[in-house]
Design an enzyme around this catalytic site. Structure first.
Site, PDB file in Angstrom:
ATOM      1  CG  ASP A  17      -4.495 -10.955   7.246  1.00  0.00           C
ATOM      2  OD1 ASP A  17      -5.396  -9.998   7.267  1.00  0.00           O
ATOM      3  OD2 ASP A  17      -4.806 -11.930   6.842  1.00  0.00           O
ATOM      4  CB  CYS A  80      -6.237  -7.049   7.190  1.00  0.00           C
ATOM      5  SG  CYS A  80      -7.452  -7.756   8.389  1.00  0.00           S
ATOM      6  CG  ASN A  81     -11.036  -6.265   3.057  1.00  0.00           C
ATOM      7  OD1 ASN A  81     -11.506  -5.543   2.175  1.00  0.00           O
ATOM      8  ND2 ASN A  81     -10.111  -7.330   2.827  1.00  0.00           N
ATOM      9  CB  THR A  82     -11.166  -6.818   9.746  1.00  0.00           C
ATOM     10  OG1 THR A  82     -11.773  -7.777   9.015  1.00  0.00           O
ATOM     11  CG2 THR A  82     -11.772  -6.541  11.022  1.00  0.00           C
ATOM     12  CB  CYS A 188     -12.393 -10.974   4.110  1.00  0.00           C
ATOM     13  SG  CYS A 188     -11.448 -12.106   5.418  1.00  0.00           S
TER      14      CYS A 188
END
Ligand code: DGL
Length: 267
Positions: A17, A80-82, A188
């Site tokens: 992450d 990690c969504n991003t 997130c």
């Protein structure tokens, strides 16, 4: 690149992450798969990813992946969504091991909502990604999806300033409450650490939905499909950060891990 040669069921699962947030996902994986050896990488030095360009997020994700592959990981969870929404396509194209990603849980929210109004709290990088836009588009015909950028939250969490997020959360969640959402998606992996504060702001009837459990189930499925589930009960968990070591220990304590296997390394 083919890294498959030396991996076996006993090889660790790599989890990365932009920082400490992915520990919320690691915890779900560890609960569901207690036999698995794991290596967690927190790229806290470069957080928040959500404010970076797509190319920067891809570059960090490649660097994190290489680091974990060099440590012999059999699979990588992009916690990690991003990073998932901006980089997982490139990672899957470049490397031959399985990747599990995390995305805002819009589908579960769409199945649960009664008001047909869903709030999504996520980073700018996630909300502006092609993957998020195309996924959310599939539900927009029948649901109102109201997006809010959690600007500033990740930096405060990375500084260990959890209580200081409250005024920001009040500002971000108020419009969602006023719009009549009955589900708030935490898009997130840092935000599960804010759940007690979010609960204190949201009326009880509004559900908080995150993706941690779904990611752990998917991790298990993919390991099974690839015959990589570790059947030997010998779990060893190692945590690397290029940020603040004692803060990482504090977060691990918070998820009830009393780990000595915490290291600082530049990457
Ligand atoms: N945990 C990351 C996510 O899930 C945080 C992104 C950031 O570093 O801004 O999106």
């Amino acid at each position: 690149m083919n890294y498959n040669k030396n991996i076996s069921a006993e090889s660790p699962i790599g989890v990365f992450d932009s920082g400490l947030g992915g520990l919320s996902i690691w915890k779900e994986i560890n609960q569901l798969l207690p036999n698995e050896n794991t290596i967690y990488l927190a790229d806290s030095k470069n957080a928040p990813y959500g404010e970076k360009s797509k190319q920067e997020i891809i570059d960090f994700s490649i660097k994190n992946t290489e680091y974990l592959l060099n440590k012999g990981c059999k699979m990588i969870v992009v916690a990690c969504n991003t990073a998932t929404t901006n980089a997982i396509k490139v990672l899957r194209k470049n490397y031959s091991i399985p990747f599990i990603g995390i995305e805002p849980a819009i589908k579960p929210a769409a199945l649960q909502t009664k008001t047909n109004k869903i709030g999504v709290l996520a980073t700018k990088g996630t909300l502006s990604s092609e993957l998020f836009i195309s996924t959310s588009e599939q539900f927009r015909a029948s649901k109102d999806i109201i997006e809010v950028e959690g600007k500033g939250l990740v930096s405060l969490i990375e500084a260990g300033e959890i209580e200081a997020t409250k005024p920001l959360l009040e500002e971000f969640l108020k419009p969602l409450i006023n719009e009549g959402v009955d589900c708030v998606v935490l898009g997130c992996s840092h935000y599960p650490f804010l759940i007690p504060i979010i609960q204190s702001i949201l009326p009880q009837e509004i559900k908080i939905i995150d993706s941690g459990e779904a990611v752990a189930k998917q991790t298990k499925n993919i390991l099974e499909q690839n015959q990589l589930l570790n059947s030997i009960a010998s779990s060893k968990n190692v945590f690397y950060t290029n940020g603040n070591l004692s803060l990482m220990k504090r977060f691990l304590n918070q998820i009830n891990i009393n780990s000595d296997a915490v290291f600082y390394e530049h990457f």
